[in-house]
Design a protein around this motif. Structure first.
Motif, PDB file in Angstrom:
ATOM      1  N   THR A 147      93.528  28.269  91.994  1.00  0.00           N
ATOM      2  CA  THR A 147      94.944  28.470  91.660  1.00  0.00           C
ATOM      3  C   THR A 147      95.846  27.470  92.400  1.00  0.00           C
ATOM      4  O   THR A 147      95.487  26.963  93.456  1.00  0.00           O
ATOM      5  N   GLU A 176      95.424  26.003  99.229  1.00  0.00           N
ATOM      6  CA  GLU A 176      95.294  26.071 100.691  1.00  0.00           C
ATOM      7  C   GLU A 176      96.646  26.231 101.379  1.00  0.00           C
ATOM      8  O   GLU A 176      96.704  26.666 102.526  1.00  0.00           O
ATOM      9  N   GLY A 227      97.292  20.650  88.595  1.00  0.00           N
ATOM     10  CA  GLY A 227      97.693  19.343  88.083  1.00  0.00           C
ATOM     11  C   GLY A 227      96.624  18.706  87.199  1.00  0.00           C
ATOM     12  O   GLY A 227      95.435  19.035  87.290  1.00  0.00           O
ATOM     13  N   THR A 230      93.668  16.785  89.017  1.00  0.00           N
ATOM     14  CA  THR A 230      92.660  17.702  89.543  1.00  0.00           C
ATOM     15  C   THR A 230      91.833  18.266  88.398  1.00  0.00           C
ATOM     16  O   THR A 230      90.609  18.374  88.496  1.00  0.00           O
ATOM     17  N   LEU A 249      96.937  23.011  82.658  1.00  0.00           N
ATOM     18  CA  LEU A 249      97.305  21.852  83.472  1.00  0.00           C
ATOM     19  C   LEU A 249      98.810  21.604  83.505  1.00  0.00           C
ATOM     20  O   LEU A 249      99.575  22.244  82.810  1.00  0.00           O
TER      21      LEU A 249
HETATM   22  P1  NAD Z   1      96.788  20.744  92.379  1.00  0.00           P
HETATM   23  O1  NAD Z   1      96.123  20.289  91.122  1.00  0.00           O
HETATM   24  O2  NAD Z   1      97.032  19.734  93.454  1.00  0.00           O
HETATM   25  O3  NAD Z   1      95.970  21.910  93.066  1.00  0.00           O
HETATM   26  C1  NAD Z   1      95.632  23.089  92.377  1.00  0.00           C
HETATM   27  C2  NAD Z   1      94.410  23.709  93.026  1.00  0.00           C
HETATM   28  O4  NAD Z   1      93.308  22.818  92.850  1.00  0.00           O
HETATM   29  C3  NAD Z   1      94.549  23.932  94.528  1.00  0.00           C
HETATM   30  O5  NAD Z   1      93.936  25.138  94.885  1.00  0.00           O
HETATM   31  C4  NAD Z   1      93.795  22.742  95.110  1.00  0.00           C
HETATM   32  O6  NAD Z   1      93.288  22.977  96.402  1.00  0.00           O
HETATM   33  C5  NAD Z   1      92.649  22.614  94.092  1.00  0.00           C
HETATM   34  N1  NAD Z   1      91.991  21.308  94.081  1.00  0.00           N
HETATM   35  C6  NAD Z   1      92.464  20.111  94.525  1.00  0.00           C
HETATM   36  N2  NAD Z   1      91.528  19.144  94.365  1.00  0.00           N
HETATM   37  C7  NAD Z   1      90.443  19.749  93.810  1.00  0.00           C
HETATM   38  C8  NAD Z   1      89.159  19.271  93.384  1.00  0.00           C
HETATM   39  N3  NAD Z   1      88.810  17.996  93.513  1.00  0.00           N
HETATM   40  N4  NAD Z   1      88.306  20.151  92.837  1.00  0.00           N
HETATM   41  C9  NAD Z   1      88.661  21.455  92.676  1.00  0.00           C
HETATM   42  N5  NAD Z   1      89.843  21.955  93.078  1.00  0.00           N
HETATM   43  C10 NAD Z   1      90.732  21.110  93.624  1.00  0.00           C
HETATM   44  O7  NAD Z   1      98.150  21.435  91.937  1.00  0.00           O
HETATM   45  P2  NAD Z   1      99.267  22.102  92.862  1.00  0.00           P
HETATM   46  O8  NAD Z   1     100.078  21.013  93.495  1.00  0.00           O
HETATM   47  O9  NAD Z   1      98.704  23.173  93.726  1.00  0.00           O
HETATM   48  O10 NAD Z   1     100.119  22.840  91.755  1.00  0.00           O
HETATM   49  C11 NAD Z   1     101.072  22.176  91.005  1.00  0.00           C
HETATM   50  C12 NAD Z   1     100.526  21.713  89.655  1.00  0.00           C
HETATM   51  O11 NAD Z   1     100.072  22.836  88.901  1.00  0.00           O
HETATM   52  C13 NAD Z   1     101.589  21.045  88.824  1.00  0.00           C
HETATM   53  O12 NAD Z   1     101.015  19.933  88.161  1.00  0.00           O
HETATM   54  C14 NAD Z   1     101.997  22.142  87.830  1.00  0.00           C
HETATM   55  O13 NAD Z   1     102.546  21.611  86.638  1.00  0.00           O
HETATM   56  C15 NAD Z   1     100.659  22.804  87.598  1.00  0.00           C
HETATM   57  N6  NAD Z   1     100.805  24.175  87.094  1.00  0.00           N
HETATM   58  C16 NAD Z   1     100.610  24.400  85.761  1.00  0.00           C
HETATM   59  C17 NAD Z   1     100.800  25.667  85.262  1.00  0.00           C
HETATM   60  C18 NAD Z   1     100.585  25.957  83.811  1.00  0.00           C
HETATM   61  O14 NAD Z   1     100.903  27.065  83.398  1.00  0.00           O
HETATM   62  N7  NAD Z   1     100.033  25.033  83.026  1.00  0.00           N
HETATM   63  C19 NAD Z   1     101.192  26.719  86.102  1.00  0.00           C
HETATM   64  C20 NAD Z   1     101.356  26.458  87.456  1.00  0.00           C
HETATM   65  C21 NAD Z   1     101.161  25.171  87.937  1.00  0.00           C
END
Ligand code: NAD
Length: 289
Positions: A147, A176, A227, A230, A249
């Motif tokens: 998440t 985290e 994102g 990711t 995403l």
């Molecule tokens: P992020 O992609 O940086 O991280 C999301 C999760 O992925 C975190 O728990 C992170 O630790 C984990 N992660 C990071 N690298 C990883 C890897 N290599 N393998 C597996 N897991 C990994 O996103 P964020 O900054 O926490 O959240 C913001 C993003 O989420 C924005 O892009 C936002 O648009 C998106 N988002 C989308 C929705 C939707 O409904 N589509 C909803 C909420 C957030």
């Protein structure tokens, strides 16, 4: 210290490492959490696999699972204010918004609790005489759930509630930087009677915990919200054993305003959608921004 929940036990990271959890509003440390790694993730996956293969969560009558998921909703409602305060401290969003999130979250658990025993499959007309075809929905197995930081518990609830109601076991990795309400809900799930090993929580970074969860062959499904970059990495890692994937995403979606729409209202709504987390700005008049 905030610990991880693996096989029904609250545990520290195997490395002993910790991470400070920061209030983004004033940069104060509000908690210290275990910082898990690949090894801790493997322990959690093994517990979830064992619980799926050898315990009876998947074969527990769906109505019984539904009762437990309802109980989780009851406990979220009981602890609504504490959860909302934690969510606000962790994310910086207003308490008013967090309270609304908690109501939605209890509703999500109730929705899937109700669905647990309503899916009786489907009989489909067969072209072969004297035979019928039946679609049966079965649990997938071990679900990896990852998440983001912006709606920590709401995003978690959309993953936890359906997986539990359908008889899966799971390993969750919250962001985290915002793990506090997820930790609390794992306490509530244990209190509600979810058996040991069915729900597991690993805290820590994406490039170790998240990457292990995505690549590990004992995980059958990854549900990820975050994102796009990711998401691409997860999709690649999940190909190792062709996991089921649900990727929700990021992106900033364009707004299309038709000529006959009220332009001021459209601007208000668009700005509210972008800046909602910084407080609920919608006032009905864009000149207020
Ligand atoms: P992020 O992609 O940086 O991280 C999301 C999760 O992925 C975190 O728990 C992170 O630790 C984990 N992660 C990071 N690298 C990883 C890897 N290599 N393998 C597996 N897991 C990994 O996103 P964020 O900054 O926490 O959240 C913001 C993003 O989420 C924005 O892009 C936002 O648009 C998106 N988002 C989308 C929705 C939707 O409904 N589509 C909803 C909420 C957030």
């Amino acid at each position: 210290m905030k610990k991880m929940f693996i096989n029904g036990e609250w545990v520290e990271a195997s490395s002993g490492e910790t991470r400070d959890i920061i209030n983004p509003y004033n940069q104060e440390v509000i908690a210290t959490a275990a910082e898990g790694n690949e090894q801790d993730t493997k322990f959690a996956i093994a517990a979830a696999r064992e619980a799926f293969e050898h315990d009876d969560w998947a074969t527990t009558p769906a109505a019984e699972r539904g009762k437990i998921v309802h109980k989780i909703a009851d406990l979220i409602e009981r602890d609504r204010e504490e959860l909302a305060e934690l969510e606000s401290l962790d994310t910086g969003k207003t308490v008013e918004e967090s309270l609304g999130d908690m109501d939605d979250i209890a509703g999500v658990f109730r929705y899937f609790a109700e669905m647990a025993d309503k899916d009786g499959g489907e009989i489909i007309e067969s072209p072969i005489p004297n035979s019928t075809s039946k679609v049966v929905h079965e649990p997938v197995g071990v679900c990896g759930q990852i998440t983001p930081w912006n709606y920590p518990l709401l995003q978690a609830s959309w993953k936890l509630a359906p997986a539990l109601a359908a008889g899966n076991t799971l390993v969750m990795k919250p962001s985290e930087i915002t793990p506090l309400t997820s930790i609390k809900v794992f306490e509530l799930m244990a209190e509600a009677g979810v058996p040991a090993g069915v729900v597991n929580l690993v805290l820590g970074p994406g490039d170790s915990v998240g990457a292990e969860l995505s690549a590990n062959d004992n995980v059958d499904l990854i549900s990820f919200t975050g994102g796009i970059h990711t998401g691409k990495k997860i999709m690649q890692a999940a190909s190792s054993n062709v996991k089921n994937l649900a990727l929700e995403l990021g992106g900033k979606n364009p707004n299309i305003v038709f000529a006959d729409a009220d332009f001021e209202t459209a601007v208000d709504q668009a700005m509210n959608a972008v800046f909602f987390h910084a407080a609920n700005l919608f006032s009905g008049n864009s000149s207020d921004y």
